[in-house]
Design an enzyme around this catalytic site. Sequence first.
Site, PDB file in Angstrom:
ATOM      1  N   CYS A   5      -5.702   8.910  -5.977  1.00  0.00           N
ATOM      2  CA  CYS A   5      -6.679   9.527  -5.150  1.00  0.00           C
ATOM      3  C   CYS A   5      -7.365   8.274  -4.410  1.00  0.00           C
ATOM      4  O   CYS A   5      -7.160   7.209  -4.909  1.00  0.00           O
ATOM      5  CB  CYS A   5      -7.770   9.854  -5.888  1.00  0.00           C
ATOM      6  N   ARG A  30      -4.159   8.506   0.663  1.00  0.00           N
ATOM      7  CA  ARG A  30      -3.936   8.107  -0.798  1.00  0.00           C
ATOM      8  C   ARG A  30      -4.015   9.606  -1.307  1.00  0.00           C
ATOM      9  O   ARG A  30      -3.574   9.856  -2.538  1.00  0.00           O
ATOM     10  CB  ARG A  30      -4.855   7.531  -1.314  1.00  0.00           C
ATOM     11  N   TRP A  77      -5.227  13.748  -4.883  1.00  0.00           N
ATOM     12  CA  TRP A  77      -3.940  14.126  -4.738  1.00  0.00           C
ATOM     13  C   TRP A  77      -3.479  14.346  -6.168  1.00  0.00           C
ATOM     14  O   TRP A  77      -3.412  13.793  -7.177  1.00  0.00           O
ATOM     15  CB  TRP A  77      -2.954  13.280  -4.409  1.00  0.00           C
ATOM     16  N   ASN A 103      -9.897   7.601  -9.862  1.00  0.00           N
ATOM     17  CA  ASN A 103      -8.586   7.211  -9.482  1.00  0.00           C
ATOM     18  C   ASN A 103      -7.909   6.874 -10.732  1.00  0.00           C
ATOM     19  O   ASN A 103      -8.091   5.669 -11.193  1.00  0.00           O
ATOM     20  CB  ASN A 103      -8.391   6.428  -8.410  1.00  0.00           C
ATOM     21  N   GLY A 104      -6.732   7.438 -11.083  1.00  0.00           N
ATOM     22  CA  GLY A 104      -5.998   7.000 -12.145  1.00  0.00           C
ATOM     23  C   GLY A 104      -5.554   8.103 -13.011  1.00  0.00           C
ATOM     24  O   GLY A 104      -5.757   9.370 -13.040  1.00  0.00           O
ATOM     25  N   GLU A 466      17.945   7.053   4.296  1.00  0.00           N
ATOM     26  CA  GLU A 466      16.584   6.951   4.839  1.00  0.00           C
ATOM     27  C   GLU A 466      16.411   7.947   5.857  1.00  0.00           C
ATOM     28  O   GLU A 466      15.222   8.465   5.911  1.00  0.00           O
ATOM     29  CB  GLU A 466      16.336   5.455   5.668  1.00  0.00           C
ATOM     30  N   LYS A 470      13.355  10.952   5.787  1.00  0.00           N
ATOM     31  CA  LYS A 470      12.639  11.276   6.739  1.00  0.00           C
ATOM     32  C   LYS A 470      12.447  12.742   6.998  1.00  0.00           C
ATOM     33  O   LYS A 470      11.565  13.284   7.235  1.00  0.00           O
ATOM     34  CB  LYS A 470      12.768  10.602   8.226  1.00  0.00           C
ATOM     35  N   GLU A 473      10.595  14.846   4.017  1.00  0.00           N
ATOM     36  CA  GLU A 473       9.537  14.922   3.988  1.00  0.00           C
ATOM     37  C   GLU A 473       8.618  15.319   4.946  1.00  0.00           C
ATOM     38  O   GLU A 473       7.631  15.743   4.457  1.00  0.00           O
ATOM     39  CB  GLU A 473       9.000  13.385   3.320  1.00  0.00           C
ATOM     40  N   HIS A 489      34.434  14.605  -2.772  1.00  0.00           N
ATOM     41  CA  HIS A 489      34.305  14.586  -4.472  1.00  0.00           C
ATOM     42  C   HIS A 489      33.431  15.779  -4.751  1.00  0.00           C
ATOM     43  O   HIS A 489      32.939  15.745  -5.796  1.00  0.00           O
ATOM     44  CB  HIS A 489      34.292  13.385  -4.979  1.00  0.00           C
ATOM     45  N   LYS A 582       0.359   9.149   0.787  1.00  0.00           N
ATOM     46  CA  LYS A 582       1.054   7.924   1.264  1.00  0.00           C
ATOM     47  C   LYS A 582       1.398   6.783   0.130  1.00  0.00           C
ATOM     48  O   LYS A 582       2.312   6.055   0.207  1.00  0.00           O
ATOM     49  CB  LYS A 582       0.108   7.139   2.423  1.00  0.00           C
TER      50      LYS A 582
END
Length: 587
Positions: A5, A30, A77, A103-104, A466, A470, A473, A489, A582
């Site tokens: 957070c 965050r 979050w 936060n944590g 990559e 993109k 998300e 395969h 983020k």
Amino acid sequence: MSKMCGIMGYVGNGNGIHATLVGLKRLEYRGYDSVGVGYKKGGDLVIKKCVGRVEDICRRLIPSEDHSTIVISHTRWGTHGKITDENAHPHADCQGKIAIVHNGIIENFQDIKEFLSKRGHQFKSETDSEVISHLIEEYLKTENSFEEACKKAFSMLKGSFAILALASGEDKIVGIRKDSPLVVGIKENESFIASDIYALLPFTKEFIFLQNYDFITVGKGVVKIENLKEGKVERPVEVIDINLEYDGKEKYHHFMIKEIMEQSEVIDRILEKNNGKIEVFSKEISSAKKVFLVGAGSSYHACLYGSYLLTKAGIDSKPIVASEFKHFEKLIDKDSLVIAVSQSGETADVIEAIRIAKKRGAKIFSIVNVYGSTVMRESNDYILMNVGFEVGVAATKTFTSQLIIFLLIYKSIMGEGFDGRELQSKILDLLGRSRREFMEKVVDYLKEKDHVFLIGRGLSFISAEEAALKIKEVSYIHAEAFPGGELKHGTLALIENGTPCIVFVDRENKDEILSNAHEVKTRGGFIIGISPERDEVFDIWIKIPEANEELTIMQVIPIQILAYLLALKKGYNPDYPRNLAKSVTVK
Ligand code: M6R
């Protein structure tokens, strides 16, 4: 319930509610599923919190005339448990006289909860964090002051935490950090505390970066720091002057597109600050006995790219996903160089990898964007991307800048020149308006699809990885990347009439990858080719400039734009994709 957070606090003469809301908005990257503010009003403690974003709390809960000079605040979050008003921070004690933001993760919260429940404490949320306010309340019964009670409470906690606490009878905020960042911003008669300097830059240029177990007491322009392990400590005040001119969205509707467009400037920005450092990194890499590259998400993809180039230069290197690093611990020793790649410099998995590597005696070099971040601070040396803040959750300009830094290192190792202007003009070409308009055609094809496959070989496979990230998300379409040769395969079984497959074609692997594209098309697949040249297998052709080692940059930029447009078409906000944040500050 664990969280990563953003937290912010204020003590001063001004309106701390307004200041912390400005800071919180800047911390939303965050986490942004709920938000809350706790402040003193008269002798009372007021807590306002709700599910939603900063603008929701402003609109719904905080009257514009509300004023307070002591405030703590939080944007959250959640990873476990529900996203509810009750679980939002701040959390109060039983009496509603103490409030905390955290936060944590408090790993031993169950034991503490049990201890407190036996003493009659009642909990209102499902969070681990709520035990903190009750623990302070409990210790206030025996300790002489709010600070002493906080100290005792904090020393009981296991896990990672940055905490701010205030009480209705106090004119200060108390805080601590352990493995979660906390920065103090200093100004005459005002003090600010936040998870990072980005939140504080509108207010001050003077910062104190706290270390693990630093316990702070913050009053109006006065900050007392004591380390719970070392006793009295002095922490330097650092002056950081970052230009905020390009800080907002400017003419763009979203940060993501603004940051995509800024990619034409990243070469200049990297070169502006880091020329000497590229040489230092090149020498160190060339002489290291073992080289490891570590990162997460897009930054890990940059590690794949870096490792590809180092292999080309004849240097053995191993890219490792940060969260898996501990399984490779035995390979790391004092002859190892570990290159940590991280935009935020706060990704918990990357920090853990660095700490493991350090314990094993390795040297740590890093490539980071955020100045003052934990990764930067814990490294022996670092290169700053210097591309300005990236607010959109999807990494765009920072991914490109990581690739350019690796490209510069590679060129330096090889003793080859680097034509920044040529690369810049190719990037500019890819960002042109006509390209974006053309991309609408691809958007129309993909918008109703549930799945898309992406294939490439060599460097193009890294681009596919990559690009898939993109698309997933921000547009929530399932996108999966494969080396071109792998489809047969197993995954070919998923190809049906109309299944989209994005094919990254490069000079080196042209024949093989086109043949893989044919295998997909024969089974009904719809081929979107990314290539400098047209081919008859393509149903849609996305033209890109010819490229050598900069290929991945050329191939990924069109997909960044595609992902952005897809998100818009589907009605999603690309800057704040669901379930994500983020900066991933939990393991
Ligand atoms: O801040 P970092 O570069 O360490 O972040 C790593 C990942 O969380 C990040 O790249 C993530 O994968 C991006 N949202 C991808 O666009």
